[in-house]
Design a protein around this motif. Structure first.
Motif, PDB file in Angstrom:
ATOM      1  N   ASN A 164      -1.981  -0.208  -5.818  1.00  0.00           N
ATOM      2  CA  ASN A 164      -0.902  -0.593  -4.909  1.00  0.00           C
ATOM      3  C   ASN A 164       0.425  -0.624  -5.645  1.00  0.00           C
TER       4      ASN A 164
ATOM      5  N   TRP B 271       0.956   7.239  -9.758  1.00  0.00           N
ATOM      6  CA  TRP B 271       0.268   8.283  -9.004  1.00  0.00           C
ATOM      7  C   TRP B 271      -0.622   9.106  -9.923  1.00  0.00           C
ATOM      8  N   ASP B 272      -1.704   9.618  -9.396  1.00  0.00           N
ATOM      9  CA  ASP B 272      -2.545  10.565 -10.117  1.00  0.00           C
ATOM     10  C   ASP B 272      -1.828  11.907 -10.126  1.00  0.00           C
TER      11      ASP B 272
ATOM     12  N   THR C  56      -4.031  14.700  -8.179  1.00  0.00           N
ATOM     13  CA  THR C  56      -4.325  14.570  -6.745  1.00  0.00           C
ATOM     14  C   THR C  56      -3.122  14.120  -5.929  1.00  0.00           C
ATOM     15  N   GLY C  57      -2.144  13.507  -6.587  1.00  0.00           N
ATOM     16  CA  GLY C  57      -0.998  12.966  -5.862  1.00  0.00           C
ATOM     17  C   GLY C  57      -1.302  11.640  -5.181  1.00  0.00           C
ATOM     18  N   GLU C  58      -2.502  11.123  -5.377  1.00  0.00           N
ATOM     19  CA  GLU C  58      -2.895   9.855  -4.761  1.00  0.00           C
ATOM     20  C   GLU C  58      -2.471   8.680  -5.644  1.00  0.00           C
ATOM     21  N   PRO C  59      -2.080   7.572  -5.024  1.00  0.00           N
ATOM     22  CA  PRO C  59      -1.738   6.393  -5.825  1.00  0.00           C
ATOM     23  C   PRO C  59      -2.985   5.838  -6.511  1.00  0.00           C
TER      24      PRO C  59
ATOM     25  N   ASP D   4       0.863  -1.176   0.000  1.00  0.00           N
ATOM     26  CA  ASP D   4       0.000   0.000   0.000  1.00  0.00           C
ATOM     27  C   ASP D   4       0.905   1.233   0.000  1.00  0.00           C
TER      28      ASP D   4
ATOM     29  N   TRP E 275       4.373   5.584   2.714  1.00  0.00           N
ATOM     30  CA  TRP E 275       4.544   7.011   2.991  1.00  0.00           C
ATOM     31  C   TRP E 275       4.395   7.308   4.488  1.00  0.00           C
ATOM     32  N   SER E 276       3.353   6.769   5.097  1.00  0.00           N
ATOM     33  CA  SER E 276       3.135   7.062   6.521  1.00  0.00           C
ATOM     34  C   SER E 276       4.216   6.410   7.388  1.00  0.00           C
TER      35      SER E 276
ATOM     36  N   ASN F  94       0.319   4.344   0.469  1.00  0.00           N
ATOM     37  CA  ASN F  94       0.057   5.246   1.590  1.00  0.00           C
ATOM     38  C   ASN F  94       0.687   4.728   2.880  1.00  0.00           C
TER      39      ASN F  94
END
Length: 146
Positions: free
Chosen positions: A98, A88-89, A92-95, A47, A52-53, A49
């Protein structure tokens, strides 16, 4: 103001941060594991995210341990999984999916070898078709609708 080097290691199953002083001595370390995802036999994903976290939390941990801030960091060195791929988008910067991990063995390699002939890809890129190159996940993403 004391200056440090922050080293970040993004591994296959965990991430690690080490802060070094000017003498090259480690002053603080932190590590955090993250889960591997196996949606189908031979498939290995992470994942993005969670990656990143995990990285953000261990950076905060080593900085807090030393009671320093970003101004004390003179440089950052990063090592990662290299062939693990994330799309990544751009807006939006969102993946979009996975991360496909370098260990992933989707049948796409065999399909590419049969259809595109590995010689063509090797001639153009210098790479052999293998799950450890980014050719395979990029073709997977190209053929995936999000």
């Amino acid at each position: 103001m004391e200056q440090y080097i922050l080293a970040l290691d993004e591994g296959t199953s965990s991430c690690r941060a080490i802060v070094f002083n000017r003498k090259g001595e480690p002053c603080a370390t932190a590590q955090r594991e993250f889960p591997q995802i196996f949606p189908k036999p031979g498939w290995v994903e992470h994942d993005p995210n969670e990656i990143w976290s995990s990285q953000a939390s261990i950076i905060a941990e080593v900085i807090t341990t030393l009671d320093i801030n970003g101004k004390n960091i003179a440089g950052i060195g990063i090592t990662n999984q290299r062939e693990t791929t994330v799309v990544w988008d751009a807006e939006t910067g969102e993946p979009l999916y996975n991360a496909i991990v370098w260990q992933d063995r989707r049948t796409l390699c065999d399909k590419l070898k049969a259809e595109l002939k590995s010689g063509i890809i090797h001639k153009k890129t210098g790479l052999l078709i293998d799950a450890k190159t980014t050719v395979q996940p990029n073709v997977f993403f190209k053929n995936t609708s999000f």
